[in-house]
Design an enzyme around this catalytic site. Structure first.
Site, PDB file in Angstrom:
ATOM      1  N   ASP A   1      -4.383 -10.692 -15.921  1.00 14.45           N
ATOM      2  CA  ASP A   1      -5.711 -11.453 -15.710  1.00 14.45           C
ATOM      3  C   ASP A   1      -6.433 -11.110 -16.361  1.00 14.45           C
ATOM      4  O   ASP A   1      -7.466 -10.859 -17.671  1.00 14.45           O
ATOM      5  CB  ASP A   1      -6.167 -11.435 -14.419  1.00 14.45           C
TER       6      ASP A   1
ATOM      7  N   ASP B   1      -8.175 -16.763 -16.920  1.00 10.35           N
ATOM      8  CA  ASP B   1      -9.755 -16.536 -15.759  1.00 10.35           C
ATOM      9  C   ASP B   1     -10.702 -18.335 -15.902  1.00 10.35           C
ATOM     10  O   ASP B   1     -11.086 -17.822 -16.833  1.00 10.35           O
ATOM     11  CB  ASP B   1     -10.334 -15.845 -14.864  1.00 10.35           C
TER      12      ASP B   1
ATOM     13  N   GLU C   1      -6.541 -21.140 -17.224  1.00 11.39           N
ATOM     14  CA  GLU C   1      -7.462 -21.522 -16.084  1.00 11.39           C
ATOM     15  C   GLU C   1      -8.105 -22.491 -15.852  1.00 11.39           C
ATOM     16  O   GLU C   1      -9.329 -22.690 -16.612  1.00 11.39           O
ATOM     17  CB  GLU C   1      -7.701 -20.631 -14.461  1.00 11.39           C
TER      18      GLU C   1
ATOM     19  N   HIS D   1      -3.071 -17.459  -5.333  1.00 11.10           N
ATOM     20  CA  HIS D   1      -3.872 -16.746  -4.254  1.00 11.10           C
ATOM     21  C   HIS D   1      -5.728 -17.422  -3.626  1.00 11.10           C
ATOM     22  O   HIS D   1      -6.606 -17.193  -3.320  1.00 11.10           O
ATOM     23  CB  HIS D   1      -5.154 -15.394  -5.345  1.00 11.10           C
ATOM     24  N   ASP D   2      -5.989 -18.246  -4.320  1.00 13.58           N
ATOM     25  CA  ASP D   2      -6.775 -19.321  -4.209  1.00 13.58           C
ATOM     26  C   ASP D   2      -6.881 -20.991  -3.504  1.00 13.58           C
ATOM     27  O   ASP D   2      -7.437 -21.138  -3.150  1.00 13.58           O
ATOM     28  CB  ASP D   2      -7.458 -19.823  -5.863  1.00 13.58           C
TER      29      ASP D   2
ATOM     30  N   ASP E   1       0.863  -1.353   0.158  1.00 14.98           N
ATOM     31  CA  ASP E   1      -0.131   0.371   0.151  1.00 14.98           C
ATOM     32  C   ASP E   1       0.875   1.382  -0.606  1.00 14.98           C
ATOM     33  O   ASP E   1       1.895   1.185   0.849  1.00 14.98           O
ATOM     34  CB  ASP E   1      -0.995  -0.294   1.433  1.00 14.98           C
TER      35      ASP E   1
HETATM   36  O1  TEU Z   1     -11.165 -19.412  -9.900  1.00 12.00           O
HETATM   37  C1  TEU Z   1     -11.746 -20.323 -10.323  1.00 12.00           C
HETATM   38  C2  TEU Z   1     -11.608 -21.676  -9.537  1.00 12.00           C
HETATM   39  O2  TEU Z   1     -12.684 -22.615 -10.067  1.00 12.00           O
HETATM   40  C3  TEU Z   1     -11.334 -22.039  -8.593  1.00 12.00           C
HETATM   41  O3  TEU Z   1      -9.761 -21.873  -8.082  1.00 12.00           O
HETATM   42  C4  TEU Z   1     -11.797 -21.549  -6.960  1.00 12.00           C
HETATM   43  O4  TEU Z   1     -12.153 -20.414  -6.143  1.00 12.00           O
HETATM   44  C5  TEU Z   1     -11.751 -22.457  -6.180  1.00 12.00           C
HETATM   45  O5  TEU Z   1     -11.621 -23.271  -6.385  1.00 12.00           O
HETATM   46  C6  TEU Z   1     -12.507 -21.818  -4.673  1.00 12.00           C
HETATM   47  O6  TEU Z   1     -12.658 -23.013  -4.148  1.00 12.00           O
HETATM   48  C7  TEU Z   1     -11.148 -18.532 -10.319  1.00 12.00           C
HETATM   49  C8  TEU Z   1     -10.304 -17.150  -9.563  1.00 12.00           C
HETATM   50  O7  TEU Z   1      -8.665 -17.395  -9.321  1.00 12.00           O
HETATM   51  C9  TEU Z   1     -10.885 -17.318  -7.976  1.00 12.00           C
HETATM   52  O8  TEU Z   1      -9.553 -16.293  -7.402  1.00 12.00           O
HETATM   53  C10 TEU Z   1     -11.779 -16.320  -8.582  1.00 12.00           C
HETATM   54  O9  TEU Z   1     -12.782 -16.119  -7.112  1.00 12.00           O
HETATM   55  C11 TEU Z   1     -12.751 -17.502  -9.415  1.00 12.00           C
HETATM   56  O10 TEU Z   1     -11.967 -17.736 -10.775  1.00 12.00           O
HETATM   57  C12 TEU Z   1     -13.809 -16.704 -10.554  1.00 12.00           C
HETATM   58  O11 TEU Z   1     -13.929 -15.501 -10.991  1.00 12.00           O
HETATM   59 CA    CA Z   2      -2.944   2.541  -1.604  1.00 10.95          CA
END
Ligand code: TEU
Ligand code: CA
Length: 556
Positions: free
Chosen positions: A98, A199, A256, A328-329, A21
């Site tokens: 992305d 995505d 993805e 991040h997931d 930040d």
């Molecule tokens: O993620 C899609 C997806 O199927 C997963 O990784 C999901 O977030 C996870 O399995 C939930 O348990 C992508 C993105 O990486 C994620 O951050 C988003 O929330 C999602 O698509 C929707 O855009």
């Molecule tokens: Ca900021």
């Protein structure tokens, strides 16, 4: 096998909201990223992938886009972006963005038009269906709890949202939708970006019919997966996208793709298919739970090895792997596959050794290079992720799961584990912000932080740096053929790589127990040098004892 920069490079995944930040509002931003580019250069990565930075009401941290050609207010301005891109390129790095085009935000101008009654150019931009006896068109459940359909009074119809109800699915059958997306991609490529991470790109082709799905484990809804993933026209669309956009630029793409086997993957990434450079597969992310994300099931090393080796072998001569152990997931790799307590350093380095010595492009997720760990917040109120919060309502409040069991699932597998702010130093809020961070900082930042890592030559950071350098020095690490040894071992992952007479042997102890090890028969009595290892004074010879989480790479 064709050579290219995205095969030889290493990607750093940057989740902007939690990176740095710059103005004290508690939210990471583009200026914060610019401040830290020298740090990334020092690490040695050559490609930066930014999670979504577009205009968004932030229902799902930017995966709900309301303006594809605008920057999210909290992150900065288009000017900031232009400076960022220039600064990345000036340091001879690439920038990948992305691309979220399975769905938009419900606040996107297209959707605002689309939900109106009567006909307008946007009527068919999304997937609308009539209800059945006052109920949704079918039983599909959304990834973020509840039905995958939302009723819209004005049209007296339901729209499909595989994710949150603020993320309506686009209708790819509509040629105008596809053209809008290709134009938008062209806009970013003309600015000079170097690629896209796409995505859930294997979700875009939905069949004409929308039959009920099989009941999921939770008993609440039907599973849309087999009916939506890898739909009938997905390859046609990707080839069209390639013809109209991608083929005109020297860029990388990574799709993805949950629910893709190696056989299917070859269709997406086969060298002569003209679709994608590589995909993110999920098979190794599913080994510690099935069906229910919050229900932990102990994983076995043989299963992890079988999965990873299968992908190595299947894409050996056609296609290219992406190599990742978290993002991040997903929970933090050291907490999930290593030991985030006594052997945090050793196990983080061991896992890094694996990541960087398999065939494919390695992806480092921010904080991984300093060994950041999962987090345990006492209260559900400290969590921010829509998936976790909605599931809590549905499962715990709905009486389907005990709170304690659910929270254990969150501690192990929740997405916020990876989303807490990066630890820059040991000052308040880990040096991430001078304000109040949007999500709490992991309390272990005093021991785990960048400042400390940079001051210690034995840190995880410098180990990653060395691995990245080795990749530049030895082609065998990038292009060498993969061969596995001791497949049945529940403790050691051992494999070789080979290219033009150069050989590597990688030996990884995945457990905190010691284990006796013998060099595979065909490689004994050859002269070996140690390329890298996570312990000092490594013993040479054809048999030796591996210490807890020991990793050794031999060069022959
Ligand atoms: O993620 C899609 C997806 O199927 C997963 O990784 C999901 O977030 C996870 O399995 C939930 O348990 C992508 C993105 O990486 C994620 O951050 C988003 O929330 C999602 O698509 C929707 O855009
Ligand atoms: Ca900021």
């Amino acid at each position: 096998m064709k050579r290219s920069w995205w095969k030889e490079g290493v990607v750093y995944q940057l989740y902007p909201i939690s990176f740095k930040d710059s103005n004290g509002d508690g939210i990471g931003d583009l200026r914060g990223i610019i401040e830290k580019l020298d740090y990334l250069k020092e690490l040695g990565v050559s490609i930066i992938w930014l999670n979504p930075i577009y205009k968004s009401p932030n229902d799902d941290n930017g995966y709900d886009i309301s303006g594809y050609r605008d920057i999210m207010d909290e992150f900065g301005t288009m000017e900031d972006f232009d400076v960022l891109l220039e600064e990345v390129h000036r340091r001879e790095m690439k920038l990948v963005m992305d691309l979220v085009v399975n769905h938009t935000s419900d606040e996107h101008p297209w959707f605002i038009q689309s939900k109106k009654s009567g006909t307008n150019p946007y009527t068919d931009y999304y997937i609308w269906k009539k209800g059945k006896d006052g109920k949704p068109p079918n039983n599909w459940g959304s990834v973020f709890s509840g039905s995958a359909w939302q009723y819209e009074e004005e049209r007296d119809e339901y729209y499909l949202h595989l994710f949150s109800k603020k993320q309506p699915d686009l209708n790819w059958e509509n040629e105008r939708v596809r053209e809008e997306i290709y134009d938008m991609m062209t806009y970013w490529f003309e600015k000079g970006i170097d690629g896209f991470r796409m995505d859930v790109i294997n979700f875009i082709s939905k069949t004409g019919e929308f039959p009920d799905g099989q009941r999921r484990q939770d008993g609440l809804y039907g599973d849309f997966n087999p009916l939506v993933l890898n739909g009938p026209k997905v390859h046609e669309y990707l080839q069209e996208m390639h013809r109209k956009v991608l083929s005109k630029y020297d860029v990388m793409t990574v799709g993805e793709c949950p629910g893709v086997s190696p056989e299917l993957a070859k269709k997406y990434v086969g060298e002569d298919r003209n679709e994608l450079s590589m995909i993110f597969q999920f098979e190794h992310m599913d080994i510690d739970h099935d069906g229910c994300k919050w229900c932990f099931k102990p994983w076995k090393l043989t299963k992890l090895k079988e999965t990873l080796s299968k992908w190595q072998e299947e894409l050996e001569s056609d296609g290219w792997n992406s190599l990742y152990l978290n993002n991040h997931d997903q929970p933090r790799l050291v907490s999930r596959f290593g030991d985030d307590k006594e052997y945090r350093l050793e196990s983080a380095k061991m896992l890094a050794t694996m990541l960087h010595t398999m065939k494919g492009t390695p992806y480092i997720y921010q904080g991984e290079e300093i060994g950041m760990t999962n987090v345990r917040f006492d209260s559900i109120r400290d969590y921010k992720d829509i998936e976790t919060l909605n599931a809590y309502e549905e499962m715990v409040k709905g009486g389907i799961m005990e709170e304690e069991v659910f929270m254990d699932g969150v501690y192990r597998n929740g997405r916020d584990n990876a989303r807490t702010p990066v630890h820059w130093d040991d000052s308040e809020n880990a040096g991430f912000t001078t304000g109040i961070p949007w999500i709490k900082v992991n309390p272990n930042y005093k021991e785990v932080n960048v400042k400390q890592a940079l001051a210690n030559k034995d840190s995880i950071f410098y180990y990653y740096k060395r691995l990245i350098e080795l990749r530049k020095e030895h082609e065998v690490i990038v292009y060498g053929r993969f061969k596995e040894y001791y497949k049945e071992s529940e403790q050691v992952y051992c494999y070789g790589r080979e290219l033009d007479g150069k050989r590597l042997l990688v030996v990884l102890n995945f457990k905190k127990e010691e284990v006796d090890f013998e060099i595979p028969l065909e490689l004994r009595e050859t002269h070996k040098e140690i390329l890298i290892s996570n312990y000092r004074d490594v013993k040479m010879g054809d048999s030796f004892t591996l210490r807890p989480f020991e990793a050794i790479v031999f060069m022959m």
